[in-house]
Design a protein around this motif. Sequence first.
Motif, PDB file in Angstrom:
ATOM      1  N   MET A 155       0.829  -1.201   0.000  1.00  0.00           N
ATOM      2  CA  MET A 155       0.000   0.000   0.000  1.00  0.00           C
ATOM      3  C   MET A 155       0.869   1.260   0.000  1.00  0.00           C
ATOM      4  N   ALA A 156       1.901   1.276   0.826  1.00  0.00           N
ATOM      5  CA  ALA A 156       2.770   2.454   0.900  1.00  0.00           C
ATOM      6  C   ALA A 156       3.508   2.684  -0.407  1.00  0.00           C
ATOM      7  N   PHE A 157       3.948   1.606  -1.051  1.00  0.00           N
ATOM      8  CA  PHE A 157       4.643   1.756  -2.330  1.00  0.00           C
ATOM      9  C   PHE A 157       3.701   2.312  -3.384  1.00  0.00           C
ATOM     10  N   ALA A 158       2.455   1.843  -3.382  1.00  0.00           N
ATOM     11  CA  ALA A 158       1.479   2.353  -4.343  1.00  0.00           C
ATOM     12  C   ALA A 158       1.209   3.832  -4.131  1.00  0.00           C
ATOM     13  N   LEU A 159       1.168   4.257  -2.879  1.00  0.00           N
ATOM     14  CA  LEU A 159       0.878   5.655  -2.579  1.00  0.00           C
ATOM     15  C   LEU A 159       2.048   6.586  -2.889  1.00  0.00           C
ATOM     16  N   THR A 160       3.251   6.050  -2.895  1.00  0.00           N
ATOM     17  CA  THR A 160       4.430   6.913  -3.049  1.00  0.00           C
ATOM     18  C   THR A 160       5.076   6.838  -4.425  1.00  0.00           C
ATOM     19  N   HIS A 161       5.039   5.668  -5.068  1.00  0.00           N
ATOM     20  CA  HIS A 161       5.805   5.495  -6.303  1.00  0.00           C
ATOM     21  C   HIS A 161       4.974   4.971  -7.475  1.00  0.00           C
ATOM     22  N   PHE A 201       1.003   4.273   7.159  1.00  0.00           N
ATOM     23  CA  PHE A 201       1.548   5.629   7.255  1.00  0.00           C
ATOM     24  C   PHE A 201       3.045   5.590   7.559  1.00  0.00           C
ATOM     25  N   PHE A 202       3.465   4.720   8.464  1.00  0.00           N
ATOM     26  CA  PHE A 202       4.870   4.624   8.860  1.00  0.00           C
ATOM     27  C   PHE A 202       5.741   4.216   7.674  1.00  0.00           C
ATOM     28  N   VAL A 203       5.304   3.189   6.944  1.00  0.00           N
ATOM     29  CA  VAL A 203       6.087   2.719   5.800  1.00  0.00           C
ATOM     30  C   VAL A 203       6.062   3.750   4.675  1.00  0.00           C
ATOM     31  N   ARG A 204       4.938   4.435   4.511  1.00  0.00           N
ATOM     32  CA  ARG A 204       4.860   5.485   3.482  1.00  0.00           C
ATOM     33  C   ARG A 204       5.914   6.559   3.741  1.00  0.00           C
ATOM     34  N   GLN A 205       6.056   6.954   5.011  1.00  0.00           N
ATOM     35  CA  GLN A 205       7.069   7.972   5.330  1.00  0.00           C
ATOM     36  C   GLN A 205       8.471   7.459   5.036  1.00  0.00           C
ATOM     37  N   ALA A 206       8.696   6.171   5.248  1.00  0.00           N
ATOM     38  CA  ALA A 206      10.009   5.601   4.947  1.00  0.00           C
ATOM     39  C   ALA A 206      10.253   5.569   3.440  1.00  0.00           C
ATOM     40  N   PHE A 207       9.233   5.208   2.664  1.00  0.00           N
ATOM     41  CA  PHE A 207       9.386   5.144   1.208  1.00  0.00           C
ATOM     42  C   PHE A 207       9.533   6.533   0.590  1.00  0.00           C
ATOM     43  N   LEU A 208       8.982   7.553   1.239  1.00  0.00           N
ATOM     44  CA  LEU A 208       9.125   8.909   0.716  1.00  0.00           C
ATOM     45  C   LEU A 208      10.574   9.380   0.753  1.00  0.00           C
ATOM     46  N   GLN A 209      11.380   8.781   1.628  1.00  0.00           N
ATOM     47  CA  GLN A 209      12.783   9.167   1.739  1.00  0.00           C
ATOM     48  C   GLN A 209      13.654   8.499   0.678  1.00  0.00           C
ATOM     49  N   ALA A 236      13.084  -1.162  -2.841  1.00  0.00           N
ATOM     50  CA  ALA A 236      12.501  -0.320  -1.793  1.00  0.00           C
ATOM     51  C   ALA A 236      12.561  -0.999  -0.429  1.00  0.00           C
ATOM     52  N   PHE A 237      12.187  -2.258  -0.375  1.00  0.00           N
ATOM     53  CA  PHE A 237      12.167  -2.956   0.910  1.00  0.00           C
ATOM     54  C   PHE A 237      13.556  -3.047   1.545  1.00  0.00           C
ATOM     55  N   PRO A 238      14.600  -3.470   0.812  1.00  0.00           N
ATOM     56  CA  PRO A 238      15.933  -3.508   1.437  1.00  0.00           C
ATOM     57  C   PRO A 238      16.431  -2.136   1.885  1.00  0.00           C
ATOM     58  N   LEU A 239      16.148  -1.100   1.105  1.00  0.00           N
ATOM     59  CA  LEU A 239      16.619   0.234   1.469  1.00  0.00           C
ATOM     60  C   LEU A 239      15.912   0.767   2.719  1.00  0.00           C
ATOM     61  N   ARG A 253      14.756  -1.231   5.198  1.00  0.00           N
ATOM     62  CA  ARG A 253      14.658  -2.349   6.135  1.00  0.00           C
ATOM     63  C   ARG A 253      14.727  -1.902   7.594  1.00  0.00           C
ATOM     64  N   SER A 254      15.460  -0.821   7.881  1.00  0.00           N
ATOM     65  CA  SER A 254      15.538  -0.350   9.268  1.00  0.00           C
ATOM     66  C   SER A 254      14.170   0.084   9.770  1.00  0.00           C
ATOM     67  N   SER A 255      13.392   0.721   8.913  1.00  0.00           N
ATOM     68  CA  SER A 255      12.037   1.122   9.301  1.00  0.00           C
ATOM     69  C   SER A 255      11.153  -0.099   9.507  1.00  0.00           C
ATOM     70  N   PHE A 256      11.346  -1.130   8.703  1.00  0.00           N
ATOM     71  CA  PHE A 256      10.550  -2.346   8.868  1.00  0.00           C
ATOM     72  C   PHE A 256      10.918  -3.077  10.154  1.00  0.00           C
ATOM     73  N   VAL A 257      12.174  -2.996  10.567  1.00  0.00           N
ATOM     74  CA  VAL A 257      12.573  -3.594  11.838  1.00  0.00           C
ATOM     75  C   VAL A 257      11.838  -2.914  12.996  1.00  0.00           C
ATOM     76  N   ILE A 258      11.821  -1.593  12.981  1.00  0.00           N
ATOM     77  CA  ILE A 258      11.126  -0.844  14.029  1.00  0.00           C
ATOM     78  C   ILE A 258       9.633  -1.161  14.004  1.00  0.00           C
ATOM     79  N   LEU A 259       9.054  -1.159  12.812  1.00  0.00           N
ATOM     80  CA  LEU A 259       7.625  -1.442  12.689  1.00  0.00           C
ATOM     81  C   LEU A 259       7.294  -2.841  13.186  1.00  0.00           C
TER      82      LEU A 259
END
Length: 280
Positions: A92-98, A154-162, A186-189, A191-197
Amino acid sequence: MKNARLLMLPLRHIVLLGLGIVMAFPFLWMLTSSLKTNDEIWSFPPVLWPAEPMWANFAEAWTAAPFGLYLFNSVFVATIIVLIQTINSAMMAFALTHMRFPLANALFLIILVSYMLPVSATYLPSYVILSNLGLIDTYAGLIVSNAVSVFSIFFVRQAFLQLPKELVEAAKIDGASNWRILWTMAFPLARSSFVILGLITFIQMYNNYFWPSLITKNPDLHLVSAGLRSFFVEGGAYGMKWPLVMAASTLTILPLLLLFAVSQRLLMKGVSHSFGVNKG
């Protein structure tokens, strides 16, 4: 100025140490109370460490209720939910951002508005939906009802926006599909946000109490919070078996402590990356 900074450094450490002790004291008190007798818990002045530690309280609490089953239920349900939320939030986040599609901004606005709704307002419609699907009192009901998280999206969207959009555009020009770009780039780049999530979601689902209590009546499906509450009430713990309650509480938080101990370095690294902190 230099002397003032040198004086402030140990003062800052002392303040942080004091705050750490204040935050850790309830857990220390719970641990020591699990080794006391009931009289020592209610003694005045309070006794921090028992005269004779009652290590048998842990074994008695473990056998007094099926805490092994409660722990399995919580770990199993929380782990599956983390995996599902990671997948659907990433998509969902990837669709919203890219990805470009009509009403993308309107969709994101709807997601944000739904996040502002009180959680209690969703209980009744969610219960009706699960009942119509026949998922009340099942593992599937516990998992499906928490499969989507607005916060996770929302959290992953903010990560993908970077992420640099140039990389995504270059990958598309080279013929890579959106699915491949998401999971190989996108996912490997991020990954730190996914660890926190993942850690936040696991802890939240592991400690979840009210909603699982509403949709599960079978004791074999109780999570640790509901199981601990059941043991607290049915075991006559009000004023009678507080050492066992403290021992059971200690047992239930052990998986979280182990998880934090194992993933501490990943968590700190993820926080540093998420906030753009670079080491010297």
